[in-house]
Scaffold this motif. Structure first.
Motif, PDB file in Angstrom:
ATOM      1  N   PRO A 148       0.687  -1.184  -0.061  1.00  0.00           N
ATOM      2  CA  PRO A 148      -0.003  -0.071   0.070  1.00  0.00           C
ATOM      3  C   PRO A 148       0.889   1.169  -0.011  1.00  0.00           C
ATOM      4  CG  PRO A 148      -0.129  -1.139   2.110  1.00  0.00           C
ATOM      5  CD  PRO A 148       0.638  -1.927   1.173  1.00  0.00           C
ATOM      6  N   LEU A 150       2.574   4.826   0.897  1.00  0.00           N
ATOM      7  CA  LEU A 150       2.746   5.146   2.092  1.00  0.00           C
ATOM      8  C   LEU A 150       2.896   6.880   1.788  1.00  0.00           C
ATOM      9  CD1 LEU A 150       3.311   4.983   5.131  1.00  0.00           C
ATOM     10  CD2 LEU A 150       5.476   4.573   4.903  1.00  0.00           C
ATOM     11  N   ILE A 151       2.101   7.378   2.152  1.00  0.00           N
ATOM     12  CA  ILE A 151       2.227   9.015   1.799  1.00  0.00           C
ATOM     13  C   ILE A 151       2.751   9.478   3.081  1.00  0.00           C
ATOM     14  CG2 ILE A 151       1.118  11.181   1.375  1.00  0.00           C
ATOM     15  CD1 ILE A 151      -0.887   9.382  -0.197  1.00  0.00           C
ATOM     16  N   HIS A 180      -5.218   3.994  16.796  1.00  0.00           N
ATOM     17  CA  HIS A 180      -6.055   3.457  15.412  1.00  0.00           C
ATOM     18  C   HIS A 180      -5.768   4.205  14.304  1.00  0.00           C
ATOM     19  CE1 HIS A 180      -7.595  -0.239  17.331  1.00  0.00           C
ATOM     20  NE2 HIS A 180      -8.105   0.345  18.099  1.00  0.00           N
ATOM     21  N   GLY A 181      -5.652   3.387  12.902  1.00  0.00           N
ATOM     22  CA  GLY A 181      -5.444   4.034  11.783  1.00  0.00           C
ATOM     23  C   GLY A 181      -4.738   4.966  11.353  1.00  0.00           C
ATOM     24  N   THR A 182      -3.456   4.831  12.265  1.00  0.00           N
ATOM     25  CA  THR A 182      -2.350   5.756  11.633  1.00  0.00           C
ATOM     26  C   THR A 182      -1.432   5.260  10.700  1.00  0.00           C
ATOM     27  OG1 THR A 182      -1.256   4.841  13.703  1.00  0.00           O
ATOM     28  CG2 THR A 182      -2.203   7.004  13.723  1.00  0.00           C
ATOM     29  N   LYS A 184      -0.022   1.593  10.932  1.00  0.00           N
ATOM     30  CA  LYS A 184       0.918   0.631  11.503  1.00  0.00           C
ATOM     31  C   LYS A 184       1.061  -0.398  10.345  1.00  0.00           C
ATOM     32  CE  LYS A 184      -1.398   0.299  15.364  1.00  0.00           C
ATOM     33  NZ  LYS A 184      -2.611   1.235  15.147  1.00  0.00           N
ATOM     34  N   GLU A 185       0.131  -0.786   9.884  1.00  0.00           N
ATOM     35  CA  GLU A 185       0.085  -1.989   9.429  1.00  0.00           C
ATOM     36  C   GLU A 185       0.983  -1.737   7.805  1.00  0.00           C
ATOM     37  OE1 GLU A 185      -3.043  -4.792   8.808  1.00  0.00           O
ATOM     38  OE2 GLU A 185      -2.168  -5.920   7.138  1.00  0.00           O
ATOM     39  N   ASP A 249      -0.130  -8.174  15.217  1.00  0.00           N
ATOM     40  CA  ASP A 249      -0.882  -6.892  15.506  1.00  0.00           C
ATOM     41  C   ASP A 249      -1.604  -7.163  16.752  1.00  0.00           C
ATOM     42  OD1 ASP A 249      -1.800  -4.765  14.617  1.00  0.00           O
ATOM     43  OD2 ASP A 249      -3.057  -5.485  12.935  1.00  0.00           O
ATOM     44  N   GLU A 250      -2.065  -6.097  17.278  1.00  0.00           N
ATOM     45  CA  GLU A 250      -2.594  -5.955  18.545  1.00  0.00           C
ATOM     46  C   GLU A 250      -1.821  -6.759  19.636  1.00  0.00           C
ATOM     47  OE1 GLU A 250      -5.099  -3.918  18.490  1.00  0.00           O
ATOM     48  OE2 GLU A 250      -5.653  -4.098  16.215  1.00  0.00           O
ATOM     49  N   ARG A 324       0.229  15.787  11.864  1.00  0.00           N
ATOM     50  CA  ARG A 324       0.874  15.941  10.687  1.00  0.00           C
ATOM     51  C   ARG A 324       0.037  16.326   9.789  1.00  0.00           C
ATOM     52  NH1 ARG A 324       0.573   9.761   8.724  1.00  0.00           N
ATOM     53  NH2 ARG A 324      -0.186   8.801  10.874  1.00  0.00           N
ATOM     54  N   LEU A 331      -3.075  13.059   1.245  1.00  0.00           N
ATOM     55  CA  LEU A 331      -3.867  11.918   1.484  1.00  0.00           C
ATOM     56  C   LEU A 331      -5.052  11.827   1.027  1.00  0.00           C
ATOM     57  CD1 LEU A 331      -2.658  11.070   5.267  1.00  0.00           C
ATOM     58  CD2 LEU A 331      -2.236   9.539   3.501  1.00  0.00           C
ATOM     59  N   PHE A 335      -6.565   9.358  -1.756  1.00  0.00           N
ATOM     60  CA  PHE A 335      -7.788   8.622  -1.499  1.00  0.00           C
ATOM     61  C   PHE A 335      -8.928   9.102  -2.449  1.00  0.00           C
ATOM     62  CE2 PHE A 335      -6.301   8.127   2.832  1.00  0.00           C
ATOM     63  CZ  PHE A 335      -5.589   7.004   2.598  1.00  0.00           C
ATOM     64  N   VAL A 367      -5.631   8.156   9.613  1.00  0.00           N
ATOM     65  CA  VAL A 367      -5.884   7.911   8.183  1.00  0.00           C
ATOM     66  C   VAL A 367      -7.054   7.252   7.627  1.00  0.00           C
ATOM     67  CG1 VAL A 367      -4.470   7.335   6.210  1.00  0.00           C
ATOM     68  CG2 VAL A 367      -3.214   8.202   8.273  1.00  0.00           C
ATOM     69  N   ARG A 368      -7.428   6.333   8.554  1.00  0.00           N
ATOM     70  CA  ARG A 368      -8.573   5.424   8.155  1.00  0.00           C
ATOM     71  C   ARG A 368      -9.801   6.276   7.994  1.00  0.00           C
ATOM     72  NH1 ARG A 368      -8.205   1.625  11.407  1.00  0.00           N
ATOM     73  NH2 ARG A 368      -7.174  -0.070  10.125  1.00  0.00           N
ATOM     74  N   GLN A 371      -9.825   8.196   5.027  1.00  0.00           N
ATOM     75  CA  GLN A 371      -9.843   7.463   3.974  1.00  0.00           C
ATOM     76  C   GLN A 371     -11.438   7.400   3.813  1.00  0.00           C
ATOM     77  OE1 GLN A 371      -8.378   3.583   4.231  1.00  0.00           O
ATOM     78  NE2 GLN A 371      -8.385   3.185   2.091  1.00  0.00           N
TER      79      GLN A 371
HETATM   80  N1  LIG Z   1       0.549   7.090   5.096  1.00  0.00           N
HETATM   81  C1  LIG Z   1      -0.293   6.767   4.393  1.00  0.00           C
HETATM   82  N2  LIG Z   1      -0.298   6.822   3.084  1.00  0.00           N
HETATM   83  C2  LIG Z   1      -1.496   6.192   2.429  1.00  0.00           C
HETATM   84  N3  LIG Z   1      -2.282   5.212   3.188  1.00  0.00           N
HETATM   85  C3  LIG Z   1      -2.525   5.103   4.455  1.00  0.00           C
HETATM   86  C4  LIG Z   1      -1.479   5.770   5.267  1.00  0.00           C
HETATM   87  N4  LIG Z   1      -1.627   5.548   6.417  1.00  0.00           N
HETATM   88  C5  LIG Z   1      -2.906   4.732   6.612  1.00  0.00           C
HETATM   89  N5  LIG Z   1      -3.197   4.479   5.380  1.00  0.00           N
HETATM   90  C6  LIG Z   1      -4.391   3.609   4.900  1.00  0.00           C
HETATM   91  O1  LIG Z   1      -5.254   3.919   6.018  1.00  0.00           O
HETATM   92  C7  LIG Z   1      -5.890   2.799   6.241  1.00  0.00           C
HETATM   93  C8  LIG Z   1      -5.414   2.465   7.716  1.00  0.00           C
HETATM   94  O2  LIG Z   1      -4.254   1.996   7.989  1.00  0.00           O
HETATM   95  P1  LIG Z   1      -3.575   0.943   8.686  1.00  0.00           P
HETATM   96  O3  LIG Z   1      -4.483  -0.365   8.549  1.00  0.00           O
HETATM   97  O4  LIG Z   1      -2.348   0.623   8.483  1.00  0.00           O
HETATM   98  O5  LIG Z   1      -3.758   1.512  10.210  1.00  0.00           O
HETATM   99  P2  LIG Z   1      -3.370   0.859  11.671  1.00  0.00           P
HETATM  100  O6  LIG Z   1      -2.514   1.745  12.387  1.00  0.00           O
HETATM  101  O7  LIG Z   1      -2.912  -0.535  11.542  1.00  0.00           O
HETATM  102  O8  LIG Z   1      -4.645   0.714  12.137  1.00  0.00           O
HETATM  103  P3  LIG Z   1      -5.220  -0.058  13.322  1.00  0.00           P
HETATM  104  O9  LIG Z   1      -4.829   0.256  14.710  1.00  0.00           O
HETATM  105  O10 LIG Z   1      -7.179  -0.025  13.428  1.00  0.00           O
HETATM  106  O11 LIG Z   1      -5.023  -1.514  13.127  1.00  0.00           O
HETATM  107  C9  LIG Z   1      -5.375   1.662   5.310  1.00  0.00           C
HETATM  108  O12 LIG Z   1      -6.339   1.616   4.444  1.00  0.00           O
HETATM  109  C10 LIG Z   1      -4.107   2.246   4.876  1.00  0.00           C
HETATM  110  O13 LIG Z   1      -3.781   1.808   3.651  1.00  0.00           O
END
Ligand SMILES: Nc1ncnc2c1ncn2[C@@H]1O[C@H](COP(=O)(O)OP(=O)(O)OP(=O)(O)O)[C@@H](O)[C@H]1O
Ligand SMILES: [Mg+2]
Length: 452
Positions: A148, A150-151, A180-182, A184-185, A249-250, A324, A331, A335, A367-368, A371
């Motif tokens: 995916p 990474l912006i 959440h949603g930052t 990490k994955e 994760d988690e 940020r 972003l 999206f 970010v989620r 999105q």
């Molecule tokens: N820097 C980024 N650039 C582009 N897309 C991003 C970026 N960061 C997150 N996303 C998108 O935002 C969504 C959430 O990201 P991700 O699942 O990695 O978050 P997470 O920190 O794992 O969240 P959670 O804690 O809920 O598991 C995904 O669809 C991911 O592709």
């Protein structure tokens, strides 16, 4: 560099008072006394913000000159934040100014603290907007096949990119921490992508989701007959990730008993499938993620300190999106493109007010959330651009409502509510503040169903 603010009012004492106030706060204030003067100054200089009165002597009541100036400033430089000053209670003036691109308004006589807070916020947002427009031209996105995007163009994300670059290729265990949603994955996938293990699998598992017994079976596998439901042999995540990367994760939700078992495997690099005595060597790099504070979990006795040390050889803190904001426009556009393509919609982009709303929102879901908001707005948009109301982000960080997104009627109701709040429900005082007679206010209270 000092923050430069152009202060425009045709009353010299007002300009002087503002100049002193701003100077005391470390701002550099340049005075202007007429719309023409403002326009010339903005044309010729570099300002972070314009603070301007709406009414000028030629035409003191209608604010016409002020409105025209707003339109012209916006054409000149749409990224320059403009804050207008309106006479106390002139509701329509404030609303019209916002429609013409003013970012916020201040009522005269102003409250120093509120004025300064407003200016600081607008300067910050204006800078973010300008910077993001510059960055959009450079290509600061990480793009890779099957990973995916990474912006990360903001300063706050520099250290993250840095660690991906420096530590990514190594075998170091990395703990990614963030709300959440930052992302990490996304970061975990990039760490794997830039490593020598990139061709081997990345196995992601929600390590905190398993109950008694299931955890070991999922992570280490089991053999047929190991327990009642074990009808066949099963390969666990560690074996699946052999030669590659395991993303746990988690991690904070892993139960204490399971933590011990995980630690042992990490220390020895050896696993045993449940029900088997055979020891298997695995070569696995472990990345883990959590939104919890593991240090605190350790001090509460909920997480083993020795396991934490195994996992966080390097720790990557992912900043929340509100820290940020420069990344928000990039972003959002990213999206927008993705969703527009998916839903087969042709959209040019965001209106200024919509972008402003995106920049101001506090994004608790990071970010989620952004999105999802953009995706929803792509479906909702009626025109060729996304408008602020398509986004459905009506509240700002402090819980107040974004004036840009209101209809005139909603704005009136809001301002009446505020006036009543300030007068502690005293209708006469509120009416006076709003420049209305008591009976006129009562009519409006009834119309807006405000219990008048
Ligand atoms: N820097 C980024 N650039 C582009 N897309 C991003 C970026 N960061 C997150 N996303 C998108 O935002 C969504 C959430 O990201 P991700 O699942 O990695 O978050 P997470 O920190 O794992 O969240 P959670 O804690 O809920 O598991 C995904 O669809 C991911 O592709
Ligand atoms: Mg995640």
């Amino acid at each position: 560099m000092a923050t430069r603010i152009l202060v425009a009012d045709d009353q010299p004492d007002v300009v002087e008072a503002l100049r002193l106030l701003l100077k005391a706060e470390g701002f550099e204030a340049q005075p202007a006394s007429s719309p023409a003067g403002v326009y010339r100054a903005v044309e010729g200089g570099d300002f972070d913000l314009v603070l301007m009165d709406l009414n000028y002597t030629r035409d003191t009541t209608s604010g016409r000159e002020g409105f025209d100036l707003l339109t012209r400033l916006r054409d000149l430089d749409p990224t320059l934040p403009v804050v207008v000053m309106t006479a106390w209670g002139s509701v329509e003036g404030a609303v019209e100014a916002m429609r013409r691109g003013a970012r916020d308004y201040i009522e005269k006589p102003w409250d120093n603290e509120r004025l300064l807070t407003t200016l600081r916020t607008q300067v910050e947002l204006g800078r973010a907007l300008r910077k993001s427009q510059l960055l959009e031209q450079e290509n600061l996105l990480l793009k890779g096949d099957g990973v995916p995007e990474l912006i990360a163009a903001s300063k706050a994300m520099r250290p993250v990119l840095d660690v991906i670059e420096r530590v990514g290729p190594s075998d170091a265990n990395v703990l990614i921490v963030g709300e959440h949603g930052t992302g990490k994955e996304v970061v975990a996938r990039w760490m794997h992508h830039v490593s020598r293990r990139a061709r081997a699998p990345l196995v992601a598992v929600n390590a905190g989701a398993f109950g008694e017994g299931v955890f070991e079976s999922e992570l280490f596998g089991h053999v047929k007959g190991a327990f009642t439901d074990a009808k066949t042999d099963r390969v666990g995540c560690f074996e699946l990730a052999d030669g590659g990367t395991l993303f746990l994760d988690e991690i904070a939700n892993v139960k204490p008993q399971q933590q011990g078992k995980l630690l042992r495997v990490l220390e020895t690099g050896e696993i045993q499938r449940v029900g088997s005595s055979k020891i298997r060597k695995v070569d696995v790099r472990v990345l883990s993620a959590t939104n919890a504070n593991l240090g605190e979990a350790v001090s509460r006795g909920e997480f083993r300190e020795d396991l934490l040390y195994r996992l966080n050889t390097v720790e990557i803190p992912l900043p929340p999106l509100r820290d940020r904001r420069e990344d928000i426009p990039l972003l959002a556009v990213h999206f927008l493109r993705a969703s527009a393509k998916r839903y087969g919609r042709e959209l040019e982009g965001f209106s200024d007010a919509a972008m402003d709303a995106l920049l101001r929102h506090s994004w608790p879901g990071n970010v989620r959330e952004l999105q999802h908001a953009v995706e929803r707005s792509v479906l909702m948009a009626r025109g060729s651009r996304i408008e602020a109301y398509d986004l459905g982000l009506r509240r700002r960080e402090d819980g107040s409502i974004l004036t840009e997104e209101l209809t005139l009627d909603e704005a009136e109701r809001l301002l009446i509510e505020k006036a009543l709040e300030r007068s502690q429900g005293n209708v006469s005082k509120a009416a006076e503040a709003l420049g209305l007679s008591r009976s006129a206010l009562y009519r409006r209270l009834q119309r807006h169903d405000l219990g008048g």
